[in-house]
Design an enzyme around this catalytic site. Sequence first.
Site, PDB file in Angstrom:
ATOM      1  N   ARG A  53      37.886  12.238  48.123  1.00 27.55           N
ATOM      2  CA  ARG A  53      36.808  12.389  47.126  1.00 27.55           C
ATOM      3  C   ARG A  53      35.443  12.305  47.805  1.00 27.55           C
ATOM      4  O   ARG A  53      34.489  12.966  47.417  1.00 27.55           O
ATOM      5  CB  ARG A  53      36.924  11.332  46.012  1.00 27.55           C
ATOM      6  CG  ARG A  53      35.769  11.427  45.006  1.00 27.55           C
ATOM      7  CD  ARG A  53      36.061  10.723  43.683  1.00 27.55           C
ATOM      8  NE  ARG A  53      36.593   9.379  43.858  1.00 27.55           N
ATOM      9  CZ  ARG A  53      35.860   8.311  44.211  1.00 27.55           C
ATOM     10  NH1 ARG A  53      34.562   8.423  44.407  1.00 27.55           N
ATOM     11  NH2 ARG A  53      36.427   7.132  44.352  1.00 27.55           N
ATOM     12  N   TYR A 105      24.879  33.571  31.597  1.00 30.33           N
ATOM     13  CA  TYR A 105      26.318  33.352  31.484  1.00 30.33           C
ATOM     14  C   TYR A 105      26.607  32.531  30.230  1.00 30.33           C
ATOM     15  O   TYR A 105      26.036  31.451  30.053  1.00 30.33           O
ATOM     16  CB  TYR A 105      26.811  32.631  32.739  1.00 30.33           C
ATOM     17  CG  TYR A 105      28.248  32.218  32.676  1.00 30.33           C
ATOM     18  CD1 TYR A 105      29.247  33.156  32.488  1.00 30.33           C
ATOM     19  CD2 TYR A 105      28.617  30.888  32.805  1.00 30.33           C
ATOM     20  CE1 TYR A 105      30.579  32.771  32.416  1.00 30.33           C
ATOM     21  CE2 TYR A 105      29.943  30.494  32.746  1.00 30.33           C
ATOM     22  CZ  TYR A 105      30.919  31.446  32.546  1.00 30.33           C
ATOM     23  OH  TYR A 105      32.235  31.062  32.475  1.00 30.33           O
ATOM     24  N   ASP A 176      20.630  30.473  39.511  1.00 29.01           N
ATOM     25  CA  ASP A 176      22.063  30.776  39.512  1.00 29.01           C
ATOM     26  C   ASP A 176      22.199  32.081  40.297  1.00 29.01           C
ATOM     27  O   ASP A 176      21.843  33.150  39.805  1.00 29.01           O
ATOM     28  CB  ASP A 176      22.570  30.907  38.073  1.00 29.01           C
ATOM     29  CG  ASP A 176      24.075  31.208  38.000  1.00 29.01           C
ATOM     30  OD1 ASP A 176      24.621  31.733  38.987  1.00 29.01           O
ATOM     31  OD2 ASP A 176      24.688  30.929  36.945  1.00 29.01           O
ATOM     32  N   LYS A 201      33.653  33.554  41.754  1.00 29.09           N
ATOM     33  CA  LYS A 201      33.365  34.984  41.700  1.00 29.09           C
ATOM     34  C   LYS A 201      33.402  35.583  43.112  1.00 29.09           C
ATOM     35  O   LYS A 201      34.449  35.628  43.720  1.00 29.09           O
ATOM     36  CB  LYS A 201      32.027  35.195  40.980  1.00 29.09           C
ATOM     37  CG  LYS A 201      31.873  34.368  39.702  1.00 29.09           C
ATOM     38  CD  LYS A 201      32.884  34.740  38.605  1.00 29.09           C
ATOM     39  CE  LYS A 201      32.967  33.728  37.474  1.00 29.09           C
ATOM     40  NZ  LYS A 201      31.712  33.448  36.784  1.00 29.09           N
TER      41      LYS A 201
HETATM   42  C1  LIG Z   1      31.302  32.393  36.078  1.00 27.67           C
HETATM   43  C2  LIG Z   1      29.886  32.011  36.100  1.00 27.67           C
HETATM   44  C3  LIG Z   1      29.500  30.666  36.049  1.00 27.67           C
HETATM   45  C4  LIG Z   1      30.492  29.530  35.839  1.00 27.67           C
HETATM   46  O1  LIG Z   1      31.391  29.382  36.861  1.00 27.67           O
HETATM   47  P1  LIG Z   1      32.902  28.795  36.689  1.00 27.67           P
HETATM   48  O2  LIG Z   1      33.352  28.721  38.094  1.00 27.67           O
HETATM   49  O3  LIG Z   1      33.660  29.778  35.844  1.00 27.67           O
HETATM   50  O4  LIG Z   1      32.802  27.479  36.021  1.00 27.67           O
HETATM   51  C5  LIG Z   1      28.148  30.388  36.114  1.00 27.67           C
HETATM   52  N1  LIG Z   1      27.231  31.366  36.236  1.00 27.67           N
HETATM   53  C6  LIG Z   1      27.563  32.674  36.296  1.00 27.67           C
HETATM   54  C7  LIG Z   1      26.494  33.702  36.431  1.00 27.67           C
HETATM   55  C8  LIG Z   1      28.900  33.042  36.229  1.00 27.67           C
HETATM   56  O5  LIG Z   1      29.214  34.349  36.248  1.00 27.67           O
END
Ligand SMILES: *Cc1c(COP(=O)(O)O)cnc(C)c1O
Length: 381
Positions: A53, A105, A176, A201
Amino acid sequence: MTDKPLPHGNRTRCVHSGIAMDKTTGAVTQPIHLSTIFEHPPEDAPDRPRYTRMGNPNRHALEVAVAELENAAASVAFGSGTAAIAAVFSMLPVGKHVLVPQDMYFGTRSTLKQLFHDRLDIEEVDMTNVDFVRSRVRAETAMLWVETPSNPCLRISDLATLAEVAHEAGAIMTADNTFATPLLQSPFELGADLIMHSATKYIGGHSDVLLGLIVIPQEGELLDRIRQIQIAGGGVPSPHDCWLARRGLMTMPLRMAQHCKNAKAIAGWLIGRPEVERVFYPGLPDHPGHELAARQMRDFGGVVSFLVAAGEAVAKDIARRTHIIANATSLGGVESLMEHRASAEGPESTTERNLLRFSVGIENVEDLIADLEQAFKAAHK
Ligand SMILES: *Cc1c(COP(=O)(O)O)cnc(C)c1O
């Protein structure tokens, strides 16, 4: 390998950063360290991990690599992009004001509504309109959350100017950077204070790992606080997930180049189709954010959204009729995915009802176009 000088090219970094050769076996690829415990370190190696952790070699390799790609001091990994987002918002003092984009998102909006509505004053604004954003900033504003390109409408926000607006108010700006990846956009060079990535992603890139990262440009309070939320909060990714994400990163430059190339061809093809009312892709010259995207990005990414002229029912039917392109959510994997976004977002969605979001994969683009074409022809009016 630990003695190697820091590699500078991004493809070299993606392959090598953070990975040290296993000293006992000489293994060239990094083993997965499933052990949760490590023997207490000798005095000359005090930083060696003790408990997973708190630190793990696979997590370390991933965190170092992503930090180097953003030219940052560190990155901190979480069990999902959403856990990383929650870490950032939970760091803000109760009662503070935060500006977030109207187009972002959907999961970020849900997290904010469900977990933070009674702790923070969260206001949605059009982040592409800098003057409006400036007019909404006030003394209590602690953060601007910027997502560019945005999900699902591919809106482009001006990172450099928004960072100035945030800093004038004594606030921070978090970007982001999921859609762009560290390869296509460098928010720290434009003034961002934190970067968030959903590695689920493009970083992972194969739709088989859920993981998130917060990247911090310098050592200091922000890094200490986020590290504390990671370790004391305990929302850490598993060694196996870190290994998968680190492995994905190795080919990310090659994948991204093909995603961008394919997406550009798809966007150009869609524009000429009578079934399509509008195409959202920042690489198109008539996209309202095109010039800005050309300035602040190195390429335009792999996601294309479009409106189906005949409306919602036909849009849904098209998504069901593709053969190669999977009718599934998410994005950033090597395989093409397309979905009716409003259905995926549910009853609270504000996305246009006839919008399809297409995460363009790395397949042969002529096969993707043929698949779309047959789905357009077969869809019921
Ligand atoms: C998918 C996504 C997230 C969240 O990510 P997870 O790994 O699914 O929790 C945040 N921001 C954007 C732009 C995304 O496409």
